[in-house]
Write a protein that holds these residues in place. Structure first.
Motif: not given
Ligand SMILES: Nc1ncnc2c1ncn2[C@@H]1O[C@H](COP(=O)(O)OP(=O)(O)O)[C@@H](O)[C@H]1O
Ligand SMILES: [Mg+2]
Length: 303
Positions: A70, A145, A99-105, A95
Motif C-alpha cells: 500500500n 497516509g 479511499r484508495t489507501m483505506g483511510l477514513s475521510t 477523498t
C-alpha cells in the motif's frame, strides 16, 4: 530510508541518469540539487515506479516501490503538481486518495487544515487553483497516509515567500519526527536553507554529496588583491591549490584551498597587499553549481 544504487536511465542514445548512487536517511532532509535537465525528475520518477530504469536499483524502506503493498502508507509523493485531475475539486481528489489507501475521510479534513486550504478553496475545481494551491493540495495528498518517506519534486515552485517558509517548517518538523524527506530543486539557496544533506547532480551524474556542513566547510579561503598575478605565483610556489573566483566574488578574487592564516603568510612573504582575506563559506558549492548551470546553458544553446 531511500536507497539508490547505480541507477541509469537511457532514452535512446541519450543518458538522462548516469550511474547515480545515494541514500536519504531518516530524520534528515536530503536536498537533490541540480540545474534544469540534470536528471532529478527522471530519478524521482524511477523511485516511484513511473519510469522504468535501464539498470540499477531504487528502494524505499528496503523495497522497490512496485513491491510496496500500500505505497501511499509508506511514501508520500509530489511530482508534478499540475498533473492532478483539473475537473475535480481539491476535496474530491483527497477523498479518492484516502479511499484508495483505506483511510477514513476524517483524514481529508485534517490534511486540508494542515495545508491551509479553506472549505471554500477545497470545494473549487483544481483547474481554478493557483500553482501554489496545487502544491499545497499535492502536499496534503503526500501526507495523507502518514508515510515515513516523502519524495517531493520542486515543491517550492509556485509558492510565495510565506508559502516557502511554511513548507520549510513543515518538512523540518517531519524530519525531526524521524521521517525521511527527499526534495529536489534547481535553486541552491532554496535547498541550502532547508537541507541537512545534499546530493548535487549535473548532466545525469552525481558531482557532489555529503552533509551540508561538509560541503560548505570544504570551501577554503577567499582572498582579494589588486595584484592577482603575483599572489597566484606565490600560491603556486607554496604548493597551494586555488581557483579564480570571478563568477562569485569578482575578477580580483581567488579561492584558495587552505586556511586564511596560511594564505595571509604566503601573501606577506610575496609582498602582496590584500584587500580582503576570509573563510570562503559556501563559495565552493556556489561556484560548482554556477559552473554546472553554465555548462547546461552552453549545451542548451548549442542544441
Ligand atoms: N521521456 C523522455 N524522453 C527523452 N528524454 C527525456 C525524457 N524525459 C526526460 N528526458 C531528458 O532527460 C534529461 C533529464 O530530465 P529531467 O529528469 O526532467 O531533469 P530535471 O528534473 O533535473 O530538470 C533532460 O535532458 C530531458 O530532456
Ligand atoms: Mg524536473
Amino acid at each position: 530510508m531511500i536507497k539508490v544504487d547505480s541507477l541509469t536511465k537511457k532514452y535512446g542514445g541519450f543518458t538522462a541518469v548516469d550511474d547515480v548512487c545515494f541514500t536519504a536517511r531518516p530524520g534528515r532532509v536530503t536536498g537533490f540539487l541540480g540545474p534544469n535537465g540534470a536528471g532529478k525528475s527522471t530519478t524521482m520518477r524511477i523511485m516511484v515506479g513511473l519510469t522504468p530504469a535501464t539498470s540499477g536499483i531504487a528502494e524505499v524502506s528496503g523495497r522497490r516501490f512496485a513491491d510496496l503493498p500500500n505505497p501511499g502508507l509508506e511514501v508520500g509523493v509530489l511530482l508534478d503538481a499540475s498533473a492532478q485531475h483539473a475537473g475535480r475539486t481539491g476535496r474530491e481528489i483527497l477523498t479518492i486518495a484516502a479511499r484508495t489507501m483505506g483511510l477514513s475521510t476524517r483524514r481529508v479534513d485534517e490534511m486540508l487544515e494542515r495545508v491551509s486550504l479553506t472549505p471554500e478553496e477545497s470545494g473549487r475545481r483544481v483547474r481554478n487553483y493557483s500553482l501554489g494551491m496545487r502544491q499545497r493540495l499535492g502536499i496534503a495528498t503526500a501526507l495523507l497516509g502518514e508515510p515515513e518517506v516523502l519524495i517531493l519534486d520542486e515543491p517550492a515552485n509556485g509558492l510565495d515567500p510565506a508559502g516557502i517558509r511554511w513548507m520549510r517548517d513543515l518538512l523540518r518538523g517531519y524530519a525531526d519526527q524521524g521521517g525521511t524527506v527527499l526534495l529536489s530543486s534547481h535553486l541552491l539557496h532554496e535547498i541550502e536553507v532547508i537541507a541537512d544533506d545534499l546530493v548535487v547532480i549535473g548532466q545525469g551524474r552525481i558531482v557532489a554529496q555529503g552533509t551540508k556542513a561538509e560541503l560548505l566547510a570544504s570551501a577554503g579561503t577567499l582572498v582579494r588583491t589588486s595584484d592577482v598575478p603575483t599572489l597566484a605565483r606565490a600560491l603556486v610556489d607554496a604548493d597551494l591549490d586555488f581557483v579564480e573566483s570571478a563568477a562569485t566574488a569578482g575578477a580580483d578574487a581567488l579561492r584558495v584551498e587552505a586556511d586564511p592564516e596560511l594564505v595571509g603568510q604566503v601573501a606577506q612573504r610575496a609582498g602582496v597587499a590584500l584587500a580582503e582575506l576570509r573563510a570562503a563559506d559556501g563559495a565552493g558549492l556556489e561556484e560548482m553549481f554556477l559552473e554546472l548551470t553554465a555548462e547546461t546553458q552552453r549545451e542548451g544553446a548549442a542544441a
